[in-house]
Design a protein around this motif. Sequence first.
Motif, mmCIF file in Angstrom:
data_model
loop_
_atom_site.group_PDB
_atom_site.id
_atom_site.type_symbol
_atom_site.label_atom_id
_atom_site.label_comp_id
_atom_site.label_asym_id
_atom_site.label_seq_id
_atom_site.Cartn_x
_atom_site.Cartn_y
_atom_site.Cartn_z
ATOM 1 N N SER A 21 50.215 -2.981 10.838
ATOM 2 C CA SER A 21 49.693 -2.600 9.534
ATOM 3 C C SER A 21 48.847 -3.729 8.963
ATOM 4 O O SER A 21 49.070 -4.899 9.258
ATOM 5 N N GLN A 22 47.881 -3.347 8.156
ATOM 6 C CA GLN A 22 47.009 -4.329 7.520
ATOM 7 C C GLN A 22 47.802 -5.115 6.481
ATOM 8 O O GLN A 22 48.674 -4.601 5.797
ATOM 9 N N GLY A 23 47.487 -6.394 6.369
ATOM 10 C CA GLY A 23 48.120 -7.218 5.349
ATOM 11 C C GLY A 23 47.738 -6.757 3.949
ATOM 12 O O GLY A 23 46.784 -6.007 3.756
ATOM 13 N N SER A 24 48.482 -7.219 2.972
ATOM 14 C CA SER A 24 48.246 -6.820 1.585
ATOM 15 C C SER A 24 47.691 -7.986 0.775
ATOM 16 O O SER A 24 47.795 -9.145 1.167
ATOM 17 N N MET A 25 47.104 -7.660 -0.402
ATOM 18 C CA MET A 25 46.470 -8.678 -1.242
ATOM 19 C C MET A 25 47.121 -8.815 -2.624
ATOM 20 O O MET A 25 47.056 -9.870 -3.222
ATOM 21 N N GLU A 26 47.706 -7.757 -3.156
ATOM 22 C CA GLU A 26 48.403 -7.797 -4.442
ATOM 23 C C GLU A 26 47.538 -8.435 -5.534
ATOM 24 O O GLU A 26 47.854 -9.477 -6.087
ATOM 25 N N CYS A 27 46.454 -7.764 -5.874
ATOM 26 C CA CYS A 27 45.462 -8.332 -6.790
ATOM 27 C C CYS A 27 45.789 -8.115 -8.272
ATOM 28 O O CYS A 27 45.220 -8.796 -9.134
ATOM 29 N N GLY A 28 46.661 -7.176 -8.576
ATOM 30 C CA GLY A 28 46.930 -6.859 -9.972
ATOM 31 C C GLY A 28 47.477 -8.013 -10.779
ATOM 32 O O GLY A 28 47.292 -8.082 -12.002
ATOM 33 N N ILE A 29 48.135 -8.960 -10.125
ATOM 34 C CA ILE A 29 48.765 -10.068 -10.846
ATOM 35 C C ILE A 29 47.749 -11.014 -11.475
ATOM 36 O O ILE A 29 48.105 -11.816 -12.334
ATOM 37 N N TYR A 30 46.480 -10.926 -11.062
ATOM 38 C CA TYR A 30 45.481 -11.870 -11.569
ATOM 39 C C TYR A 30 44.798 -11.389 -12.844
ATOM 40 O O TYR A 30 44.102 -12.162 -13.507
ATOM 41 N N ASN A 31 44.967 -10.103 -13.173
ATOM 42 C CA ASN A 31 44.389 -9.561 -14.409
ATOM 43 C C ASN A 31 42.899 -9.878 -14.539
ATOM 44 O O ASN A 31 42.425 -10.340 -15.580
#
Length: 486
Positions: free
Chosen positions: A45-55
């Motif tokens: 599976s492709q890795g994740s980035m979890e961008c929402g935490i940066y607002n």
Amino acid sequence: MYYQIKPLPQRPGANPNTVPDEERQIFYKNESFTNGGEEMLVSNSQGSMECGIYNFKGKGSDSISNIAYWNKVPYDYHMPKELIDMKEIGPTPKYLAFERDNAGWNNARLGYECMILLALLTGRTLVMPPQREMSQQSRGDTNKENFLEGFMPFEQLSKVTGLEVISMDEFFKRESAVTAKGLEKLNMPSTLKLSLKNIYRLLTEMALISNNTLVTLNPKKNGLVFPFEPGSSINMEDIRYKDHPTLKLWLNGRKMIQYDQNLQQTPILYWPAHKETRLLMPFYTFTMHSNESINRYLKRIFRDYVRYENEIFCKASQILSLLKNDAVNGTFSSFHVRRGDFYLEKKKTTPEEMMVAAEPYLKKGETVYIATDERNKTFFSPLQKIYDLKFLDDFWERASVDDLSNKSFVAMVDGVVASHGRTYTGTWFSTYSAYILRMRGYLGHPRSSNWYFLRRKRNNPQIEQWPVNPFWMTEWYQGWEGIDQK
């Protein structure tokens, strides 16, 4: 900064409890398949980035997509047995310390990666150099608190590999009363109140007392090779070495230096950044293991865990969403134009030379994204008459680039955006250009899409060749092609 995570005991086998719950079904369903008679490792599976935490603010913040080139590979959640066994050989603890390269970020990164690789191969605690201001930071920004590891997420690397990373201060605190063989001959200071010069002098003395012959090894002339069995020696009469499929190709004229049990018994390995010992080379050209499957495992570890922080990719994704929306037909090609140094190369990378270089593979009117340290964008005016040029400055306010928590991330964002071009043309001699090339390899762009402006090296990224000194001038496809085989 200090991470201490125990290594995982063994590679996953029949016991599903050795694989994290969220990956268990994926691993056993898609572990491998057969292609051309070879068993291939599936990147599950492709890795994740979890961008929402940066607002993030600005346009495109609601269009950030996952551009991760790294993968989740459950097979790699456990280290190969050979590396676990190597860690058990020699004193406990044992350390690897190194001197940071005195040049800019990408040159320092190369040495940094080589030391991570050596620490993983030897099971040593990695001692980070003291803090120091980095040169060549973007937009004139300098930050004396910039740790090299501040640009990369160490937690996951430590979790998966068991790599322990400590600061120089922590090392001195630990070893102030050391009784390990040889070190009692030194008067170790209890606190880190020494100049950089004296710190490195002391580390050199430690290494020499510990019989560390690597302190004088020239990696341009010597290739460091690990034997098949931990703690054994390399016997070139052994058919495994005599008929090794890549050993001679990898050495490419260099003298082979064995990493043997004597070196593993050394409590402290120290690598200085002198002219002869400077690690200005991609990690996979610095040292190799005789077992090719371990080399592939380590290259996957570097792809998946030794990379920029997620924040950098998240901001790049935001810019890419705007760039593709603006671009002709929704696609773009990319350049990296280095103007800050390389005087001889600079004379060749005039706009006219760029047009000659790119004409065979660029389309007239095509959008071209240019990552560059050239502040005067009128320099590119001749190109503007033929192509639709875009620069990071064009998205600075729209994508709210000032959102970045560290202004030194800006140049890295610029490079990540450039790595997504339909075609890519870089500056020969630039390690920044070369790293974009490696990221493109991880993304799966074909070699045929990569070029250099310099005429005699124009198609260098496309040809079949093994790395050759000077290794730093480019990246080599051996770093990413075929690494998902077991």
